[in-house]
Design a protein around this motif. Structure first.
Motif, PDB file in Angstrom:
ATOM      1  N   GLU A 178       0.821  -1.212   0.000  1.00  0.00           N
ATOM      2  CA  GLU A 178       0.000   0.000   0.000  1.00  0.00           C
ATOM      3  C   GLU A 178       0.855   1.263   0.000  1.00  0.00           C
ATOM      4  O   GLU A 178       0.589   2.213  -0.740  1.00  0.00           O
ATOM      5  N   GLU A 179       1.902   1.260   0.832  1.00  0.00           N
ATOM      6  CA  GLU A 179       2.751   2.446   0.916  1.00  0.00           C
ATOM      7  C   GLU A 179       3.492   2.691  -0.402  1.00  0.00           C
ATOM      8  O   GLU A 179       3.614   3.835  -0.854  1.00  0.00           O
ATOM      9  N   ILE A 180       3.980   1.611  -1.004  1.00  0.00           N
ATOM     10  CA  ILE A 180       4.803   1.775  -2.205  1.00  0.00           C
ATOM     11  C   ILE A 180       3.962   2.183  -3.411  1.00  0.00           C
ATOM     12  O   ILE A 180       4.338   3.083  -4.170  1.00  0.00           O
ATOM     13  N   VAL A 181       2.797   1.548  -3.607  1.00  0.00           N
ATOM     14  CA  VAL A 181       2.015   1.900  -4.801  1.00  0.00           C
ATOM     15  C   VAL A 181       1.396   3.286  -4.678  1.00  0.00           C
ATOM     16  O   VAL A 181       0.948   3.853  -5.686  1.00  0.00           O
ATOM     17  N   ASN A 182       1.377   3.837  -3.484  1.00  0.00           N
ATOM     18  CA  ASN A 182       0.839   5.181  -3.306  1.00  0.00           C
ATOM     19  C   ASN A 182       1.917   6.261  -3.251  1.00  0.00           C
ATOM     20  O   ASN A 182       1.619   7.428  -2.955  1.00  0.00           O
ATOM     21  N   LEU A 183       3.166   5.881  -3.532  1.00  0.00           N
ATOM     22  CA  LEU A 183       4.223   6.888  -3.627  1.00  0.00           C
ATOM     23  C   LEU A 183       3.923   7.828  -4.796  1.00  0.00           C
ATOM     24  O   LEU A 183       3.265   7.436  -5.772  1.00  0.00           O
ATOM     25  N   PRO A 184       4.413   9.060  -4.744  1.00  0.00           N
ATOM     26  CA  PRO A 184       4.129  10.024  -5.812  1.00  0.00           C
ATOM     27  C   PRO A 184       4.997   9.790  -7.057  1.00  0.00           C
ATOM     28  O   PRO A 184       5.834  10.620  -7.432  1.00  0.00           O
ATOM     29  N   VAL A 185       4.803   8.642  -7.679  1.00  0.00           N
ATOM     30  CA  VAL A 185       5.481   8.310  -8.934  1.00  0.00           C
ATOM     31  C   VAL A 185       4.399   7.973  -9.952  1.00  0.00           C
ATOM     32  O   VAL A 185       3.244   7.732  -9.604  1.00  0.00           O
ATOM     33  N   HIS A 215      -5.892  -4.889  -2.391  1.00  0.00           N
ATOM     34  CA  HIS A 215      -5.802  -3.434  -2.324  1.00  0.00           C
ATOM     35  C   HIS A 215      -6.052  -2.733  -3.658  1.00  0.00           C
ATOM     36  O   HIS A 215      -6.167  -1.501  -3.681  1.00  0.00           O
ATOM     37  N   GLY A 216      -6.104  -3.496  -4.757  1.00  0.00           N
ATOM     38  CA  GLY A 216      -6.245  -2.860  -6.050  1.00  0.00           C
ATOM     39  C   GLY A 216      -4.969  -2.142  -6.469  1.00  0.00           C
ATOM     40  O   GLY A 216      -3.889  -2.359  -5.894  1.00  0.00           O
ATOM     41  N   PHE A 217      -5.105  -1.261  -7.485  1.00  0.00           N
ATOM     42  CA  PHE A 217      -3.950  -0.501  -7.973  1.00  0.00           C
ATOM     43  C   PHE A 217      -4.442   0.883  -8.368  1.00  0.00           C
ATOM     44  O   PHE A 217      -5.523   1.029  -8.949  1.00  0.00           O
TER      45      PHE A 217
END
Length: 761
Positions: free
Chosen positions: A251-258, A279-281
């Protein structure tokens, strides 16, 4: 990347179809090419690789993944992390300094080298220390401009991310991590800003450290880094690329501002899919779908991969998606088009780097509804032919394994009495790890034999002459336990694979191990079984030339597994057990022939460790069991040796003990003796040799230098159990430096031996 599926690559092999890169490097080092000629030659190679990817139909082509030695060394020198012993006076790094850091000089030991995660590739470990980083050169920018100007390719610059770079570096404490990160981030911002200004559409930032068991508190550092990039370089599309496993902190990584997240859906399939399901994407991000195996050489099942893509599409329906390999193709050979000697059924089941590019492009057409039915049909037919002809497991192998003992009859302390009486070795016995220089003469003669230009009798005579030459050299130097030199062996794994059933061998399937060192891994395609003795003749002949013990030399089951392209239809554990059973028969044959000091090398056990710490125990349990299956069915007086190299063993001391080898030798010199610290807190009660000099560097270490290493080790290890040896085999060294180094090693051992004997008398 648009609303349809697109495709990309993460990295391409450096070697060239015929190892042109290796030859250019070695010609430059030997002085046969000057710097300008060398740089011109490698530029031509680099551009040819890009052009090949362009012609394959790839839409996003990586640039900046090419290296003159190692991509982590590139990053270290780009940011000015030059150890003081190599320091230059300017903010640029010369080619001489670059290679000196990797290879060492007479005055300056090389930087440490260790394995790249759990692969067979080695990287140069950056030394951070108190150095204040500075941007010496924007290497990704130069690569981007070159591709644009020379080939009109709008490439995807690749650089190692700050978290992974620091995690792989040494010379600072964990408490200093954030301080070091804060020093690096402005330089990364400068690199990224210049790439944006130059017009780069996407930048691939590799963060494989995110798939390891990353502590929760480290997520703060990851967020800090990528928050900084988003704030300071807005508008640049960043693909945060992970590989080799699944990410834990999903969750933390896929929500990084990239703008994109690349995930491994080969080696991390189950966990990454579970995270998608739960969690989806993010709909605003691009999902990099690593679905073509970048670490093995088996042809992708296109229908199976298409089904996987459909599943991912269902779990992330609104996100843009890009099909790519699971990791850089650095870890596989370049192309199978030269493999004309392979069985056609096996050949059709293989896929090297170029073939994987085609698979990636084909899969993108399939998922976009533009599939070529003929291509898909041919793929399915080839895989069906392969499964019908091979991979039929035999129940006899399980019975064989169950009949073997998996532990020695006596404890080490009990059998040591038998061994001391039999061998009567001096205090601090000296030996080497196994191989001696594979000179041009040796390589040419082997090629002549393989091509039929020399008869078997002529080749055997040559090999025996080389063995006699080096038995004499070892005796003259004064080494206590000798080796036959392994002149008949092209590679420590390939040699055994050629003599065991279930292995196949390519003609040109080379991959980079470290620097210009290349290996040609065997292909395990069927059940592994013993055929006939593999090493007995050479070992017997060498032993006949001397009264000193000559070790029989074998490669262990886990190393053979880890240094091969293994079959993917059964577990790695099961394959290792098959190899172990076969090796146990070779150990028996050696013992029956009178060779009762046998070294079964396991240099690759550490590198095969899973990246998730919760999986370590299972892996180590079956690795230890495989070794013991191969080595336990021997007499009390038979001394079993093993060797491990280039790795951090602090976290597996108990497993090393559990191998129950009578003597283990371990690399320590390139890591500057740091492993010795492990024995300051963990008692080790079996025979051990901590390598006293680095064989990967051409420099000849002094007597004093080796004495210092020995003295430090003897502060924490008993002299009665300590052996003196180099770090690793001497295959890659030349004859004069090998002899000089071994002379110094024996002199150092004799001086320390006198000190120890005086102390204990």
């Amino acid at each position: 990347m648009g609303t349809t599926w697109t495709n990309s690559n993460l990295g391409y092999p450096r070697l060239g179809e015929n190892r042109e890169w290796k030859r250019a490097l070695e010609s430059f080092w030997a002085g046969r090419l000057d710097e300008s000629e060398f740089l011109k030659e490698v530029k031509e190679l680099r551009l040819s690789y890009l052009k090949k990817q362009q012609e394959s139909g790839l839409e996003l082509i990586p640039v900046g993944d090419f290296s003159l030695y190692d991509h982590i060394l590139d990053t270290a020198t780009m940011f000015g992390f030059i150890p003081e012993r190599f320091t230059e006076d300017s903010n640029t790094v010369s080619l001489t300094t670059y290679f000196n850091m990797a290879r060492g000089t007479a005055e300056a030991p090389a930087c440490e080298m260790t394995k790249w995660f759990n692969t067979n590739y080695h990287y140069i470990v950056p030394e951070i220390g108190e150095i204040t980083p500075v941007l010496t050169e924007n290497k990704p920018l130069n690569a981007y401009k070159e591709a644009k100007n020379e080939l009109n390719i709008d490439g995807k610059p690749v650089l190692t991310g700050p978290i992974t770079f620091l995690k792989l570096s040494k010379g600072y404490s964990q408490d200093e991590f954030e301080k070091k990160l804060d020093q690096l981030l402005p330089l990364y911002v400068e690199v990224l800003s210049e790439l944006k200004e130059a017009g780069a559409s996407w930048v691939q930032i590799d963060e494989p450290s995110l798939v390891a068991s990353l502590p929760k508190e480290d997520i703060h550092f990851v967020q800090k880094a990528y928050d900084t990039f988003a704030k300071e370089v807005p508008g640049l599309s960043v693909m945060l690329q992970t590989y080799f496993e699944a990410i834990d902190h999903y969750e933390e990584i896929v929500n990084l501002p990239v703008d994109g997240i690349g995930l491994d859906f080969v080696h991390g399939w189950e966990k990454n899919i579970a995270s998608l399901e739960k969690h989806g994407f993010p709909t605003t991000k691009t999902l990099g779908v690593g679905l073509v195996d970048g670490r093995n050489i088996w042809r992708a099942d296109l229908k199976e991969k298409e089904a996987a893509l459909q599943k991912i599409n269902q779990l992330a329906p609104e996100a843009n998606k890009v099909i790519q390999p699971s990791c850089s193709l650095l870890h596989v050979p370049v192309t199978k088009k030269h493999e004309t000697k392979l069985d056609s059924v096996l050949h059709d089941a293989l896929s090297f780097a170029d073939e994987k590019l085609t698979e990636i492009v084909t899969l993108s057409t399939m998922i976009n509804g533009q599939a070529d039915d003929k291509t898909v049909k041919e793929n399915q037919q080839a895989l069906q032919r392969f499964s019908e002809n091979y991979r039929k497991q035999s129940a006899d192998l399980t019975k064989q394994r169950e009949s073997l003992p998996s532990e020695r009859e006596l404890s080490f302390a009990e059998r040591k009495k038998y061994q001391d009486e039999k061998w009567n070795l001096p205090l601090l016995p000296t030996t080497t790890i196994g191989s001696f220089p594979q000179t041009k003469e040796v390589r040419v003669t082997r090629q002549q034999f393989r091509k039929g230009e020399k008869t078997a009798a002529e080749y055997q005579e040559f090999i025996q002459n080389k063995m006699k030459e080096w038995i004499d050299i070892q005796e003259d130097i004064g080494i206590d336990v000798l080796v036959h030199g392994e002149f008949e062996r092209n590679d420590m794994v390939e040699f055994f694979g050629e003599k065991l059933n279930g292995f196949a061998f390519t003609s040109n399937g080379w991959v980079q191990s470290y620097g210009s060192r290349c290996v040609k891994p065997p292909v395990i395609y069927d059940d592994v079984t013993f055929d006939k003795p593999m090493t007995v003749a050479e070992s017997q002949y060498a032993q006949s030339l001397t009264d000193k013990p000559v070790k029989g030399m074998l490669t262990g089951p886990v190393t053979i597994l880890n240094w091969s392209f293994e079959r993917d239809d059964i577990s790695r554990k099961e394959v290792s057990y098959q190899i172990a059973v076969a090796l146990s028969q070779e150990v028996q044959a050696l013992e029956e022939a009178g060779i009762e000091m046998i070294q079964v090398d396991e240099p690759a056990v550490r590198e095969g460790m899973p990246l998730k710490t919760e999986e370590w125990n299972d892996y180590l349990d079956w690795s230890v069991h495989a070794f013991r299956l191969a080595t336990s069915n021997v007499k009390h007086s038979t001394q079993i040796h093993t060797h491990m190299c280039y790795s951090e063993f602090q976290d597996m001391i108990e497993s090393i003990r559990a191998l129950d080898a009578d003597v283990i030798s371990i690399e320590t010199s390139r890591s500057h003796g740091e492993l010795i610290e492990s024995f300051e807190t963990a008692v080790y009660e079996k025979g051990i040799g901590l390598g006293v000099y680095d064989i990967h560097s051409p420099r000849v270490p002094s007597v004093e230098e080796m004495k210092e290493m020995m003295e430090r080790a003897l502060r924490v290890l008993p002299a009665s159990l300590f052996w003196i040896n180099p770090d690793c085999g001497l295959k890659t060294r030349n004859t004069p430096e090998t002899i000089d180094s071994l002379k110094n090693m024996v002199l150092a051992a004799k001086e320390i031996r006198k000190t120890q004997e005086t102390t204990t008398s």
